[in-house]
Design a protein around this motif. Structure first.
Motif, PDB file in Angstrom:
ATOM      1  N   MET A  35       0.868  -1.050   0.011  1.00 46.21           N
ATOM      2  CA  MET A  35       0.115  -0.048  -0.139  1.00 46.21           C
ATOM      3  C   MET A  35       1.067   1.294   0.110  1.00 46.21           C
ATOM      4  SD  MET A  35      -2.915  -1.670  -0.020  1.00 46.21           S
ATOM      5  CE  MET A  35      -4.040  -0.445   0.263  1.00 46.21           C
ATOM      6  N   TRP A  43      -5.855   4.376   4.244  1.00 42.02           N
ATOM      7  CA  TRP A  43      -6.462   3.391   3.210  1.00 42.02           C
ATOM      8  C   TRP A  43      -7.075   2.260   3.910  1.00 42.02           C
ATOM      9  CZ3 TRP A  43      -4.046  -0.867   4.528  1.00 42.02           C
ATOM     10  CH2 TRP A  43      -2.644  -0.647   5.117  1.00 42.02           C
ATOM     11  N   PHE A  47      -9.771  -0.261   1.966  1.00 42.14           N
ATOM     12  CA  PHE A  47      -9.290  -1.773   1.700  1.00 42.14           C
ATOM     13  C   PHE A  47     -10.182  -2.780   2.293  1.00 42.14           C
ATOM     14  CE2 PHE A  47      -6.359  -5.032   2.435  1.00 42.14           C
ATOM     15  CZ  PHE A  47      -5.853  -5.427   1.398  1.00 42.14           C
ATOM     16  N   SER A  50     -13.066  -3.498  -0.032  1.00 41.51           N
ATOM     17  CA  SER A  50     -12.714  -4.336  -1.152  1.00 41.51           C
ATOM     18  C   SER A  50     -12.601  -5.665  -0.647  1.00 41.51           C
ATOM     19  CB  SER A  50     -11.498  -3.682  -1.683  1.00 41.51           C
ATOM     20  OG  SER A  50     -10.871  -4.512  -2.684  1.00 41.51           O
ATOM     21  N   SER A 108     -10.410   1.259  -3.727  1.00 43.46           N
ATOM     22  CA  SER A 108      -9.230   1.223  -2.860  1.00 43.46           C
ATOM     23  C   SER A 108      -7.791   1.091  -3.685  1.00 43.46           C
ATOM     24  CB  SER A 108      -9.142  -0.334  -2.241  1.00 43.46           C
ATOM     25  OG  SER A 108      -9.080  -1.574  -3.384  1.00 43.46           O
ATOM     26  N   LEU A 112      -3.072   1.628  -3.661  1.00 42.43           N
ATOM     27  CA  LEU A 112      -1.951   0.337  -3.880  1.00 42.43           C
ATOM     28  C   LEU A 112      -0.966   0.613  -4.848  1.00 42.43           C
ATOM     29  CD1 LEU A 112      -1.890  -2.734  -3.424  1.00 42.43           C
ATOM     30  CD2 LEU A 112      -3.392  -2.883  -5.892  1.00 42.43           C
ATOM     31  N   GLN A 115       0.964  -5.626  -6.045  1.00 42.89           N
ATOM     32  CA  GLN A 115       0.121  -6.829  -5.498  1.00 42.89           C
ATOM     33  C   GLN A 115       0.919  -7.934  -6.016  1.00 42.89           C
ATOM     34  OE1 GLN A 115      -4.326  -7.065  -6.361  1.00 42.89           O
ATOM     35  NE2 GLN A 115      -4.337  -9.268  -5.958  1.00 42.89           N
TER      36      GLN A 115
END
Length: 129
Positions: A35, A43, A47, A50, A108, A112, A115
């Motif tokens: 993040m 966040w 998050f 999500s 969200s 980011l 990932q």
């Protein structure tokens, strides 16, 4: 036999509880999110929305959500359980066509940086078989 090792200390995020899988077997997915700086105060709520948008309709079984304390900071790990790899693929495809999931992820993703997802199979000695 070991070429590298990465260590982190993580804790459960306040809205998550560590759960057991609904049955033995299956596969686990560890989704790791890097993040942007600012921490959960910035966040956290988007998050959470999500992740829960995937969990509540049954697109995966959320076993725990963790936030880094030491090691690489602003990293969040989500541990999911699925009956199998095909089951995971099927439910992720369904989730990507669900307007609620798409809206929650879109909100969200602005927080980011990256990932990484891994499928994992438990070892015979694992407490989460």
């Amino acid at each position: 036999m070991l070429t590298s090792q990465h260590n982190e200390v993580n804790y459960l995020v306040p809205w998550s509880r560590l759960k057991s899988p609904p049955q033995q077997g299956g596969v686990y997915e560890l989704a790791s999110f890097q993040m942007r700086p600012g921490g959960p105060a910035v966040w956290g709520s988007t998050f959470q929305a999500s992740m829960l948008s995937h969990d509540f309709p049954g697109y995966g079984k959320l076993l725990g959500a963790f936030h880094s304390e030491f090691g690489l900071l602003n990293r969040v790990h989500i541990l999911w359980w699925f009956e199998g790899a095909d089951h995971r693929a099927e439910f992720r495809h369904k989730a990507h066509t669900d307007a609620r999931v798409v809206a929650a992820v879109r909100s969200s993703v602005v927080h980011l940086d990256s990932q990484k997802n891994q499928l994992m199979f438990p070892c015979p000695f694992s407490p989460m078989k």
